[in-house]
Design a protein around this motif. Structure first.
Motif, PDB file in Angstrom:
ATOM      1  N   ILE A  18      14.216  40.730  56.825  1.00 47.70           N
ATOM      2  CA  ILE A  18      13.497  40.929  55.558  1.00 47.70           C
ATOM      3  C   ILE A  18      14.070  40.043  54.465  1.00 47.70           C
ATOM      4  CG2 ILE A  18      13.033  42.605  53.723  1.00 47.70           C
ATOM      5  CD1 ILE A  18      12.896  44.761  55.936  1.00 47.70           C
ATOM      6  N   ASN A  19      15.371  39.877  54.442  1.00 46.70           N
ATOM      7  CA  ASN A  19      16.019  39.068  53.404  1.00 46.70           C
ATOM      8  C   ASN A  19      15.911  37.574  53.656  1.00 46.70           C
ATOM      9  OD1 ASN A  19      16.802  41.270  51.863  1.00 46.70           O
ATOM     10  ND2 ASN A  19      18.709  41.543  52.999  1.00 46.70           N
ATOM     11  N   SER A  20      15.347  37.193  54.797  1.00 47.51           N
ATOM     12  CA  SER A  20      15.187  35.780  55.106  1.00 47.51           C
ATOM     13  C   SER A  20      14.178  35.154  54.148  1.00 47.51           C
ATOM     14  CB  SER A  20      14.709  35.612  56.556  1.00 47.51           C
ATOM     15  OG  SER A  20      14.373  34.263  56.805  1.00 47.51           O
ATOM     16  N   GLN A  21      14.432  33.890  53.795  1.00 46.28           N
ATOM     17  CA  GLN A  21      13.541  33.202  52.864  1.00 46.28           C
ATOM     18  C   GLN A  21      12.137  33.035  53.427  1.00 46.28           C
ATOM     19  OE1 GLN A  21      15.477  29.507  51.720  1.00 46.28           O
ATOM     20  NE2 GLN A  21      15.579  30.227  49.611  1.00 46.28           N
ATOM     21  N   ASP A  22      12.022  32.823  54.705  1.00 53.51           N
ATOM     22  CA  ASP A  22      10.728  32.555  55.339  1.00 53.51           C
ATOM     23  C   ASP A  22      10.029  33.820  55.808  1.00 53.51           C
ATOM     24  OD1 ASP A  22      11.270  29.852  54.994  1.00 53.51           O
ATOM     25  OD2 ASP A  22      12.308  29.723  56.928  1.00 53.51           O
ATOM     26  N   ALA A  23      10.522  34.967  55.403  1.00 54.20           N
ATOM     27  CA  ALA A  23       9.976  36.224  55.910  1.00 54.20           C
ATOM     28  C   ALA A  23       8.547  36.433  55.436  1.00 54.20           C
ATOM     29  CB  ALA A  23      10.838  37.389  55.444  1.00 54.20           C
ATOM     30  N   ASP A  24       7.656  36.821  56.382  1.00 55.99           N
ATOM     31  CA  ASP A  24       6.293  37.234  56.054  1.00 55.99           C
ATOM     32  C   ASP A  24       6.301  38.756  55.981  1.00 55.99           C
ATOM     33  OD1 ASP A  24       3.583  38.113  56.216  1.00 55.99           O
ATOM     34  OD2 ASP A  24       3.003  36.135  56.925  1.00 55.99           O
ATOM     35  N   ILE A  25       6.282  39.298  54.778  1.00 52.81           N
ATOM     36  CA  ILE A  25       6.506  40.723  54.570  1.00 52.81           C
ATOM     37  C   ILE A  25       5.475  41.576  55.304  1.00 52.81           C
ATOM     38  CG2 ILE A  25       6.627  42.546  52.831  1.00 52.81           C
ATOM     39  CD1 ILE A  25       9.005  40.601  52.952  1.00 52.81           C
ATOM     40  N   ALA A  73       9.313  46.850  50.238  1.00 52.17           N
ATOM     41  CA  ALA A  73       8.685  47.012  48.919  1.00 52.17           C
ATOM     42  C   ALA A  73       9.376  46.133  47.881  1.00 52.17           C
ATOM     43  CB  ALA A  73       8.733  48.474  48.504  1.00 52.17           C
ATOM     44  N   GLU A  74      10.704  46.090  47.937  1.00 58.77           N
ATOM     45  CA  GLU A  74      11.447  45.270  46.991  1.00 58.77           C
ATOM     46  C   GLU A  74      11.130  43.790  47.181  1.00 58.77           C
ATOM     47  OE1 GLU A  74      15.540  46.209  47.507  1.00 58.77           O
ATOM     48  OE2 GLU A  74      15.347  48.281  46.805  1.00 58.77           O
ATOM     49  N   LYS A  75      11.066  43.383  48.453  1.00 52.76           N
ATOM     50  CA  LYS A  75      10.791  41.970  48.738  1.00 52.76           C
ATOM     51  C   LYS A  75       9.356  41.601  48.306  1.00 52.76           C
ATOM     52  CE  LYS A  75      11.933  37.939  50.385  1.00 52.76           C
ATOM     53  NZ  LYS A  75      12.313  37.712  51.777  1.00 52.76           N
ATOM     54  N   LYS A  76       8.440  42.524  48.545  1.00 52.62           N
ATOM     55  CA  LYS A  76       7.056  42.264  48.154  1.00 52.62           C
ATOM     56  C   LYS A  76       6.917  42.165  46.634  1.00 52.62           C
ATOM     57  CE  LYS A  76       2.336  43.847  49.051  1.00 52.62           C
ATOM     58  NZ  LYS A  76       1.491  44.837  49.752  1.00 52.62           N
ATOM     59  N   ALA A  77       7.616  43.050  45.917  1.00 52.99           N
ATOM     60  CA  ALA A  77       7.576  43.011  44.458  1.00 52.99           C
ATOM     61  C   ALA A  77       8.205  41.726  43.922  1.00 52.99           C
ATOM     62  CB  ALA A  77       8.300  44.227  43.890  1.00 52.99           C
ATOM     63  N   ALA A  78       9.316  41.290  44.575  1.00 57.99           N
ATOM     64  CA  ALA A  78       9.985  40.063  44.143  1.00 57.99           C
ATOM     65  C   ALA A  78       9.080  38.851  44.355  1.00 57.99           C
ATOM     66  CB  ALA A  78      11.292  39.892  44.908  1.00 57.99           C
ATOM     67  N   GLU A  79       8.380  38.855  45.504  1.00 60.64           N
ATOM     68  CA  GLU A  79       7.485  37.731  45.789  1.00 60.64           C
ATOM     69  C   GLU A  79       6.324  37.711  44.789  1.00 60.64           C
ATOM     70  OE1 GLU A  79       6.231  37.975  49.829  1.00 60.64           O
ATOM     71  OE2 GLU A  79       8.092  37.119  50.620  1.00 60.64           O
ATOM     72  N   ALA A  80       5.777  38.893  44.447  1.00 59.78           N
ATOM     73  CA  ALA A  80       4.684  38.956  43.481  1.00 59.78           C
ATOM     74  C   ALA A  80       5.130  38.467  42.111  1.00 59.78           C
ATOM     75  CB  ALA A  80       4.151  40.383  43.395  1.00 59.78           C
ATOM     76  N   ALA A  82       7.592  36.376  41.540  1.00 56.62           N
ATOM     77  CA  ALA A  82       7.815  34.934  41.612  1.00 56.62           C
ATOM     78  C   ALA A  82       6.482  34.183  41.536  1.00 56.62           C
ATOM     79  CB  ALA A  82       8.545  34.591  42.910  1.00 56.62           C
ATOM     80  N   ALA A  83       5.462  34.710  42.226  1.00 52.23           N
ATOM     81  CA  ALA A  83       4.145  34.073  42.198  1.00 52.23           C
ATOM     82  C   ALA A  83       3.549  34.107  40.793  1.00 52.23           C
ATOM     83  CB  ALA A  83       3.209  34.775  43.184  1.00 52.23           C
ATOM     84  N   LEU A  84       3.746  35.242  40.100  1.00 55.78           N
ATOM     85  CA  LEU A  84       3.232  35.354  38.743  1.00 55.78           C
ATOM     86  C   LEU A  84       3.936  34.382  37.811  1.00 55.78           C
ATOM     87  CD1 LEU A  84       1.481  36.755  36.631  1.00 55.78           C
ATOM     88  CD2 LEU A  84       3.262  38.510  36.425  1.00 55.78           C
ATOM     89  N   SER A  85       5.259  34.269  37.970  1.00 57.20           N
ATOM     90  CA  SER A  85       6.017  33.340  37.134  1.00 57.20           C
ATOM     91  C   SER A  85       5.557  31.902  37.355  1.00 57.20           C
ATOM     92  CB  SER A  85       7.515  33.471  37.429  1.00 57.20           C
ATOM     93  OG  SER A  85       7.974  34.772  37.126  1.00 57.20           O
ATOM     94  N   LYS A  86       5.280  31.578  38.621  1.00 57.97           N
ATOM     95  CA  LYS A  86       4.819  30.232  38.944  1.00 57.97           C
ATOM     96  C   LYS A  86       3.443  29.974  38.333  1.00 57.97           C
ATOM     97  CE  LYS A  86       4.110  27.156  42.893  1.00 57.97           C
ATOM     98  NZ  LYS A  86       4.137  27.044  44.387  1.00 57.97           N
ATOM     99  N   GLN A  87       2.584  30.977  38.399  1.00 62.42           N
ATOM    100  CA  GLN A  87       1.245  30.846  37.828  1.00 62.42           C
ATOM    101  C   GLN A  87       1.310  30.691  36.316  1.00 62.42           C
ATOM    102  OE1 GLN A  87      -1.331  34.150  38.641  1.00 62.42           O
ATOM    103  NE2 GLN A  87      -3.089  33.259  37.586  1.00 62.42           N
ATOM    104  N   LEU A  88       2.152  31.508  35.676  1.00 60.87           N
ATOM    105  CA  LEU A  88       2.278  31.436  34.228  1.00 60.87           C
ATOM    106  C   LEU A  88       2.829  30.087  33.789  1.00 60.87           C
ATOM    107  CD1 LEU A  88       3.668  35.003  33.447  1.00 60.87           C
ATOM    108  CD2 LEU A  88       1.368  34.138  32.988  1.00 60.87           C
ATOM    109  N   GLU A  89       3.743  29.568  34.573  1.00 66.26           N
ATOM    110  CA  GLU A  89       4.314  28.260  34.255  1.00 66.26           C
ATOM    111  C   GLU A  89       3.250  27.175  34.348  1.00 66.26           C
ATOM    112  OE1 GLU A  89       6.971  25.387  33.105  1.00 66.26           O
ATOM    113  OE2 GLU A  89       7.229  27.571  33.078  1.00 66.26           O
ATOM    114  N   ALA A  90       2.405  27.294  35.397  1.00 63.47           N
ATOM    115  CA  ALA A  90       1.365  26.284  35.606  1.00 63.47           C
ATOM    116  C   ALA A  90       0.246  26.405  34.577  1.00 63.47           C
ATOM    117  CB  ALA A  90       0.792  26.419  37.022  1.00 63.47           C
ATOM    118  N   GLU A  91       0.001  27.626  34.101  1.00 64.89           N
ATOM    119  CA  GLU A  91      -1.131  27.854  33.204  1.00 64.89           C
ATOM    120  C   GLU A  91      -0.708  28.115  31.768  1.00 64.89           C
ATOM    121  OE1 GLU A  91      -3.347  31.066  34.801  1.00 64.89           O
ATOM    122  OE2 GLU A  91      -3.817  30.061  36.689  1.00 64.89           O
TER     123      GLU A  91
END
Length: 349
Positions: A18-25, A73-80, A82-91
């Motif tokens: 789960i803690n792996s960077q390439d993990a598909d949650i 759940a923690e990993k999924k929340a962290a990924e969400a 991170a995705a939001l931060s990336k989107q906000l940065e782009a937009e």
């Protein structure tokens, strides 16, 4: 190896994966906790555990499930996040930059002309009748022609050939029927009838630069005691100066209309007229027809022509707009080309 050892090993492996960077949650959730997942498969071995050990094994199994669930759940929340931060940065938006001006619509240029005409006549004490009850576009032959002193087979009907639904029902060629309906209802003990009737009318014209099978009309009428041609001229001069400017003048030429007698064609000066302008230098252009209401029209609408007189006129907003703004093709008004229509605003600029 005991089931307890297997569960502890699965917990350790799950945490690592789960803690792996390439993990598909989602894939890991199904693989670890699904109906055919690894934890489920291990817990099926509970049937082989001695009764006195089942409680301890069950507690460990629940601990493994809870640990995996929380980590997922923690990993999924962290990924969400991170995705939001990336989107906000782009937009991201630079709020210090000038905003984009919103395009605001405006009434159609023909509606603007009609509004100007209506407002002017309201100021003169006229009533505006443009509702579908008193101003229907589908009319009877009686109101459209016969009440306007145009009996069947009258040659002047050829100039207003229209679209017939039945031999007695048609699309109106003018808004004159509204005048007849108003005369029928009006109580002259309360004063004269002063009204205008704006609306769409229809004729079987071939569409070209100056003709359309559908166009707009504003017809007006005043009926009361001692109404004269002078009242008509003063009314028309005021509305032409409202539309074209106070220095424009009008002239009236004898003409013929079945529903007025005498009848006139009305011209407006092309340029402004000053006290120094010579009459022979004035250029005139025809804009409307008018006249004193024919006694037959009054009589058919229940008004005594010996006691009451009146005048009537017909304005064409399409033609007036063409003259006012220099438009050379009436079809431009109906093509819905925003580039064309956006040129006109209420100030006439």
């Amino acid at each position: 190896m005991s089931l307890i050892d297997d569960l502890k090993q699965l917990k350790q492996s799950a945490v690592s994966r789960i803690n792996s960077q390439d993990a598909d949650i989602e894939q890991l959730r199904v693989k670890l906790l699904g109906k055919k997942g690894e934890l489920t498969a291990l817990l099926k071995g509970m049937k082989d555990v001695a009764a006195e050990n089942r409680k301890a094994v069950g507690e460990i199994g629940n601990d493994v499930r809870q640990t995996i669930t929380e980590l997922l759940a923690e990993k999924k929340a962290a990924e969400a996040e991170a995705a939001l931060s990336k989107q906000l940065e782009a937009e991201k938006i630079d709020v210090t930059m000038p905003g984009t001006k919103a395009l605001i619509g405006q009434p159609h240029v023909l509606q603007q002309i009609i509004d100007e005409i209506e407002q002017h006549f309201l100021g003169l004490g006229f009533q505006v009748i443009d509702d579908t009850v008193d101003s229907p576009e589908v009319e009877t032959d009686e109101y459209n022609f016969e009440r306007e002193n145009l009996p069947k087979d009258h040659p002047a009907r050829d100039m207003q050939d229209t679209f017939y639904i039945t031999p007695e029902i048609l699309l109106r060629t003018q808004t004159s029927p509204v005048q007849s309906r108003s005369l029928e209802k009006h109580d002259f003990s309360k004063g004269p009838l002063k009204m205008i009737a704006p609306g769409k009318v229809y004729r079987r014209d071939t569409d070209d630069a100056t003709h359309s099978h559908q166009f707009h009309q504003v017809e007006g009428m005043v009926v009361g005691e001692n109404i004269t041609m002078a009242d008509l001229k003063g009314t028309l001069l005021s509305v032409m100066q409202e539309l074209f400017g106070e220095k424009h003048q009008i002239r009236m030429r004898p003409s013929y209309f079945p529903f007025t007698e005498p009848s006139v064609e009305v011209d407006v000066s092309w340029d402004e007229v000053t006290p120094d302008t010579k009459p022979e230098d004035i250029k005139w252009i025809e804009v409307l027809g008018a006249g004193m209401t024919h006694p037959n029209v009054l009589r058919m609408d229940g008004v005594d022509p010996e006691k009451y007189s009146g005048f009537a006129f017909g304005l064409g907003p399409d033609r007036l707009a063409m003259l006012k703004y220099g438009v050379d093709d009436i079809r431009q008004f109906y093509l819905n080309d925003v580039r064309f229509l956006s040129q006109f605003n209420r100030k006439g600029n």
